[in-house]
Scaffold this active site. Structure first.
Site, mmCIF file in Angstrom:
data_model
loop_
_atom_site.group_PDB
_atom_site.id
_atom_site.type_symbol
_atom_site.label_atom_id
_atom_site.label_comp_id
_atom_site.label_asym_id
_atom_site.label_seq_id
_atom_site.Cartn_x
_atom_site.Cartn_y
_atom_site.Cartn_z
ATOM 1 N N CYS A 70 0.834 -1.194 0.000
ATOM 2 C CA CYS A 70 0.000 0.000 0.000
ATOM 3 C C CYS A 70 0.874 1.251 0.000
ATOM 4 C CB CYS A 70 -0.908 -0.009 1.232
ATOM 5 S SG CYS A 70 -2.069 1.389 1.295
ATOM 6 N N ASP A 72 0.423 3.760 1.748
ATOM 7 C CA ASP A 72 0.379 4.343 3.090
ATOM 8 C C ASP A 72 1.788 4.615 3.617
ATOM 9 O OD1 ASP A 72 0.181 4.431 6.099
ATOM 10 O OD2 ASP A 72 -1.941 4.104 5.647
ATOM 11 N N ARG A 74 2.914 4.771 6.468
ATOM 12 C CA ARG A 74 3.303 4.008 7.661
ATOM 13 C C ARG A 74 3.835 2.610 7.324
ATOM 14 N NH1 ARG A 74 -2.499 4.555 10.311
ATOM 15 N NH2 ARG A 74 -2.938 4.161 8.101
ATOM 16 N N HIS A 126 -2.317 -4.040 5.104
ATOM 17 C CA HIS A 126 -2.045 -3.565 6.467
ATOM 18 C C HIS A 126 -3.331 -3.121 7.141
ATOM 19 C CE1 HIS A 126 -2.424 0.898 5.858
ATOM 20 N NE2 HIS A 126 -2.238 0.536 4.611
ATOM 21 N N CYS A 129 -5.900 0.488 7.142
ATOM 22 C CA CYS A 129 -5.836 0.898 5.733
ATOM 23 C C CYS A 129 -7.026 1.784 5.371
ATOM 24 C CB CYS A 129 -5.805 -0.334 4.830
ATOM 25 S SG CYS A 129 -5.719 0.057 3.066
#
Length: 253
Positions: A70, A72, A74, A126, A129
């Site tokens: 992803c 993302d 993080r 994750h 999400c």
């Protein structure tokens, strides 16, 4: 007198060059804020890399792993699995989707498998999400984002009975993260480039118990920083639809 005239003529030209240089310096604004910090941190990182790494090795690109994850912030691929630069080929998008019409991802997959000869492919979802959460909402997020999220809505449709049986909304969401990751890993297995590579690896070594590239469905938890591998029986899952998705057969000798 001629020398004086030459020196006099040169002064305006030099003056014009100086003015042009000054104008250029004014047009280039100093770097401030996060970008300034980023560049400074890069210098520190570069010094550490040069001190601890054989930089000549960076001339070659031979990663053994493809990471489909992803976007993302993080979930930084290399960092969470402790791998150094040069070891992981990475593709990231919203909610780690493997869509057969996504030319970007399919190009990455083809290059990783056919050219780089990666041995393992990780599809990494994750928890927390935002893309998966958005797909659970009865809301039009507008194109092109909504078009993209519909792929996750399709996962909900496929696994509707299991998901609706989970009363707790948070647990249902976490399960959808896992199911989405599993479905995307199936999508990797459905591709011709992966099937062809696995058939070829089996033909090269018939005694080998596992064919490559191996595909793994994993989920990362940003709240614990732990990555776990989901139990997926790819052979059993795809065998059910073998007549639909199987593109290659082992050669008959």
């Amino acid at each position: 007198r001629s020398m004086l005239r030459g020196a006099t003529a040169a002064r305006p030209a030099a003056s014009a060059l100086a003015r042009a240089a000054h104008a250029r310096s004014l047009s280039v604004k100093p770097v401030v804020g996060p970008v300034k910090r980023m560049l400074e941190q890069n210098q520190q990182w570069a010094e550490e890399m040069r001190r601890t790494t054989d930089m000549d090795a960076m001339r070659q690109h031979k990663p053994g792993l493809l990471w489909i994850g992803c976007s993302d912030a993080r979930v930084p691929a290399n960092e969470i699995i402790g791998e150094p630069p040069g070891s992981v080929f990475v593709h990231r998008n919203v909610a780690n989707l493997v869509v057969n019409t996504d030319v970007n991802l399919m190009s990455v997959l083809q290059y990783a498998v056919a050219a780089l000869k990666v041995q393992d492919i990780i599809v990494a979802g994750h928890y927390e999400c935002g893309g998966v959460k958005a797909a659970m909402e009865k809301k039009d997020h507008m194109a092109p984002l909504e078009n993209w999220l519909r792929n996750i809505r399709d996962v909900v449709r496929i696994h509707r009975d299991e998901l609706m049986a989970i009363a707790d909304q948070e647990m249902r969401y976490r399960r959808l993260v896992e199911l989405n990751t599993i479905e995307q890993s199936y999508n990797v297995m459905k591709t011709g480039v992966v099937q062809q590579a696995r058939i070829q690896s089996k033909e090269l070594d018939p005694r080998c118990e596992t064919t490559v590239p191996r595909v793994h469905a994993c989920v990362y938890d940003p709240l614990t920083a732990e990555l776990k591998r989901l139990p997926v029986d790819f052979k059993a899952a795809l065998k059910e639809h073998d007549d639909v998705y199987n593109l290659y057969q082992l050669s008959q000798h």
